[in-house]
Scaffold this motif. Structure first.
Motif, short mmCIF file in Angstrom:
data_model
loop_
_atom_site.label_atom_id
_atom_site.label_comp_id
_atom_site.label_asym_id
_atom_site.label_seq_id
_atom_site.Cartn_x
_atom_site.Cartn_y
_atom_site.Cartn_z
N MET A 150 0.71 -1.19 -0.12
CA MET A 150 -0.25 -0.28 0.32
C MET A 150 0.13 1.17 0.49
SD MET A 150 -3.12 -1.30 3.05
CE MET A 150 -4.30 0.19 2.41
N TYR A 151 0.30 2.01 -0.47
CA TYR A 151 0.81 3.37 -0.64
C TYR A 151 0.95 4.65 0.79
CZ TYR A 151 2.84 7.82 -2.12
OH TYR A 151 3.71 9.31 -2.45
N GLN A 152 2.01 4.59 0.90
CA GLN A 152 2.04 5.55 2.23
C GLN A 152 2.94 6.87 1.84
OE1 GLN A 152 1.67 5.36 5.39
NE2 GLN A 152 1.52 7.92 5.16
N GLU A 153 2.14 7.81 2.24
CA GLU A 153 1.97 9.71 1.84
C GLU A 153 4.13 9.69 2.60
OE1 GLU A 153 0.79 12.03 0.14
OE2 GLU A 153 -0.51 10.31 -0.61
N PRO A 154 4.18 10.70 2.02
CA PRO A 154 5.76 11.10 2.84
C PRO A 154 5.70 11.60 4.18
CG PRO A 154 6.05 11.21 0.91
CD PRO A 154 4.50 11.02 0.39
N LEU A 155 6.51 11.88 4.97
CA LEU A 155 5.41 12.40 6.58
C LEU A 155 5.36 13.61 5.95
CD1 LEU A 155 7.03 10.47 9.47
CD2 LEU A 155 4.89 10.65 8.99
N PRO A 156 4.78 14.80 6.67
CA PRO A 156 5.05 16.18 6.31
C PRO A 156 6.56 16.63 6.89
CG PRO A 156 3.36 15.88 7.95
CD PRO A 156 3.77 14.31 7.34
N ALA A 157 6.81 17.50 6.64
CA ALA A 157 8.80 18.07 6.98
C ALA A 157 8.24 18.61 8.11
CB ALA A 157 8.93 19.12 5.92
N GLU A 158 7.63 19.03 8.70
CA GLU A 158 7.71 18.88 10.30
C GLU A 158 8.09 17.69 11.14
OE1 GLU A 158 4.61 19.59 13.12
OE2 GLU A 158 3.32 19.70 10.93
N TYR A 159 7.60 16.43 10.56
CA TYR A 159 8.28 15.43 11.21
C TYR A 159 9.66 14.67 11.36
CZ TYR A 159 3.62 15.30 13.33
OH TYR A 159 2.62 15.73 13.80
N ILE A 160 10.28 14.99 10.45
CA ILE A 160 11.63 14.65 9.27
C ILE A 160 12.41 15.79 10.44
CG2 ILE A 160 13.12 14.41 7.88
CD1 ILE A 160 10.23 13.88 7.01
N ASN A 161 13.78 14.51 11.02
CA ASN A 161 14.67 14.64 11.48
C ASN A 161 14.39 15.32 12.83
OD1 ASN A 161 16.00 15.01 9.38
ND2 ASN A 161 16.20 16.44 8.63
N LEU A 162 13.59 15.35 13.66
CA LEU A 162 12.90 15.61 15.11
C LEU A 162 13.69 14.18 15.72
CD1 LEU A 162 9.48 14.76 15.25
CD2 LEU A 162 10.64 17.30 15.23
N SER A 163 14.62 14.98 16.44
CA SER A 163 14.93 14.21 17.43
C SER A 163 14.31 12.85 18.39
CB SER A 163 15.91 14.83 18.58
OG SER A 163 15.01 14.95 19.86
N GLN A 164 14.92 12.09 18.89
CA GLN A 164 14.44 11.35 19.21
C GLN A 164 13.14 11.68 20.58
OE1 GLN A 164 13.41 7.91 18.15
NE2 GLN A 164 11.87 8.16 19.69
N GLU A 165 14.45 12.10 21.88
CA GLU A 165 13.85 12.86 22.72
C GLU A 165 12.65 13.81 22.68
OE1 GLU A 165 17.03 15.41 24.73
OE2 GLU A 165 18.10 13.63 25.86
N GLU A 166 12.63 14.30 21.07
CA GLU A 166 11.56 14.92 21.15
C GLU A 166 10.27 14.54 20.42
OE1 GLU A 166 10.49 19.47 18.36
OE2 GLU A 166 12.05 18.71 18.55
N ILE A 167 10.79 13.18 19.90
CA ILE A 167 9.01 12.80 19.26
C ILE A 167 8.79 11.92 20.67
CG2 ILE A 167 9.29 10.24 18.11
CD1 ILE A 167 10.87 11.35 16.12
N ASP A 168 10.13 11.12 21.87
CA ASP A 168 8.88 10.86 22.77
C ASP A 168 8.26 11.59 23.89
OD1 ASP A 168 10.60 7.57 22.04
OD2 ASP A 168 12.48 8.90 23.72
N SER A 169 8.86 12.48 23.81
CA SER A 169 7.91 13.34 25.32
C SER A 169 6.93 13.87 24.22
CB SER A 169 8.78 14.78 25.25
OG SER A 169 9.03 15.60 24.30
N ARG A 170 6.76 14.05 22.87
CA ARG A 170 5.13 14.44 22.15
C ARG A 170 4.81 13.21 22.08
NH1 ARG A 170 7.35 17.88 16.62
NH2 ARG A 170 5.15 16.95 16.12
N THR A 171 4.84 12.41 21.92
CA THR A 171 4.63 10.65 21.94
C THR A 171 3.61 10.45 22.70
OG1 THR A 171 5.64 9.83 19.70
CG2 THR A 171 4.31 8.34 21.22
N ARG A 172 4.48 11.19 24.71
CA ARG A 172 4.06 10.78 25.81
C ARG A 172 2.94 11.35 25.40
NH1 ARG A 172 8.75 9.32 27.08
NH2 ARG A 172 9.43 11.41 27.12
#
Ligand code: 13P
Ligand code: SF4
Length: 364
Positions: free
Chosen positions: A1-23
């Motif tokens: 299945m085709y997946q649209e690329p992620l919006p630019a704001e989700y590229i190059n986030l640090s793992q810490e930022e991803i974790d805190s926003r996911t939480r």
């Protein structure tokens, strides 16, 4: 299945930022959300999973959370489809990256299976054939099995499911993983040489003679897992030399010779439990996907835990559930946008549910 690329704001986030926003997104969604994580997911995903498990456990977990509105499945496509079939009409199952498929599941399609079914029936006369599909298959194949009196199985329950199938009829048509089928038949006491044939969907009569199909108890689809095909007897021999006393534990998607040369074999949940329940100082050489093996080694430093394959052996499609995709999925849900919902069409769903429920009943 085709997946649209992620919006630019989700590229190059640090793992810490991803974790805190996911939480934060998880907190905002509260009990409306359940995240399921297959054992092959990377640590950064497992850290946010409410339940982790093998295919069988996660199918049961999905069916056991009727109050969750969103079930985010960190696994591959067939797992999300099974969850959608097993959950209620108001529940939404979401796969964070639509490109997370399973190359083994893609080795059998409905057109090919229908053609095989017809060809086999033309040569087996009065004998009855019972279809069994590994859960690693598309929903329409599960529906085919439901419609034709068969069952789904997983690597946890394949012997029980196949033994049940053999009580219903004379022969088993097992797809798409020839190795799980062969290993299961062998566990039940059948001879792989004389009682099993392989069905190649690209050859007339699957590459068999009418006589060999008539004589066979098992007709095994010519499919395999590219990750588990990498494990060899040579690797097992080397591990035993390098680590005297080591126990070898492999997944039943490995080839029969590898399973026979190992000490134990079982599903990913079985692997987790066998290692976890072993005493400190135990040594394990494991033949399965690297994320699970590395996590076991990290979580249980009092044991020696190595992967049988010295090269890294990831499941590339499981790996497509990158933490940024999970974050993007959850933040969309918080904003009221439903993305990447997996919906099994109604006319497939009813028969597929029959096959899945048969498994859950027969193998309970
Ligand atoms: P488990 O059900 O053992 O987790 O296996 C699923 C799978 O895809 C293994 O490759
Ligand atoms: Fe499919 Fe193999 Fe990946 Fe399992 S490890 S999901 S069978 S490709």
């Amino acid at each position: 299945m085709y997946q649209e690329p992620l919006p630019a704001e989700y590229i190059n986030l640090s793992q810490e930022e991803i974790d805190s926003r996911t939480r934060a997104a998880k907190k905002a969604l509260g009990s409306r959300l359940v995240i399921l994580g297959h054992h092959y997911q990377r640590d950064e995903i497992i850290a946010h999973a409410d339940f982790r498990g093998d295919s069988y456990k996660l199918a049961k977990d999905a069916a056991a959370v009727p109050d969750a509105e969103f079930i985010v499945f960190c696994g591959v496509h067939f797992m999300a489809e099974s969850a959608d079939i097993l959950t209620g009409p108001n529940q939404k199952v979401i796969l964070p990256n639509l490109a997370a498929g399973c190359s083994m599941a893609d080795m059998a399609n409905l057109f090919q299976v229908r053609s095989a079914w017809k060809q086999i029936h033309e040569v087996i006369g009065q004998s009855t054939l019972v279809p069994v599909t590994y859960i690693n298959s598309a929903a329409n194949l599960k529906a085919f099995v439901g419609e034709h009196g068969g069952t789904v199985c997983t690597s946890t329950n394949a012997p029980t499911a196949v033994a049940w199938a053999l009580e219903q009829g004379d022969k088993v048509f097992f797809f798409p993983d020839q190795h799980l089928g062969r290993n299961t038949g062998a566990k039940l006491g059948y001879d792989p040489e004389t009682e099993m044939v392989v069905w190649d969907p690209f050859k007339p009569l699957g590459g068999n003679t009418p006589e060999s199909i008539q004589a066979a108890k098992f007709i095994l689809w010519k499919g395999h897992c590219s990750v588990h095909k990498r494990f060899t007897i040579e690797q097992i021999e080397k591990a035993r030399v390098d680590y005297p006393g080591i126990q070898v534990l492999v997944h039943p998607e490995c080839e029969l010779e590898v399973v026979n040369a190992a000490d134990l074999n079982g599903s990913t949940e079985f692997i987790l439990k066998a290692v976890t329940n072993s005493p400190a100082g135990s040594k394990w050489a494991i033949g399965t996907e690297i994320n699970l093996v590395s996590r076991l080694a990290k979580e249980q430093p009092d044991k020696t835990i190595i992967c049988l394959d010295p090269e890294i052996c990831p499941c590339s499609t499981m790996y497509r559930i990158h933490p940024s995709f999970l974050l993007w999925t959850l933040e969309n849900l918080v904003a009221g946008n439903l993305v990447n919902q997996i919906v099994v069409p109604e006319k497939i769903r009813a028969d597929a549910l029959v096959a899945l429920q048969r498994m859950l009943t027969v193998c309970a």
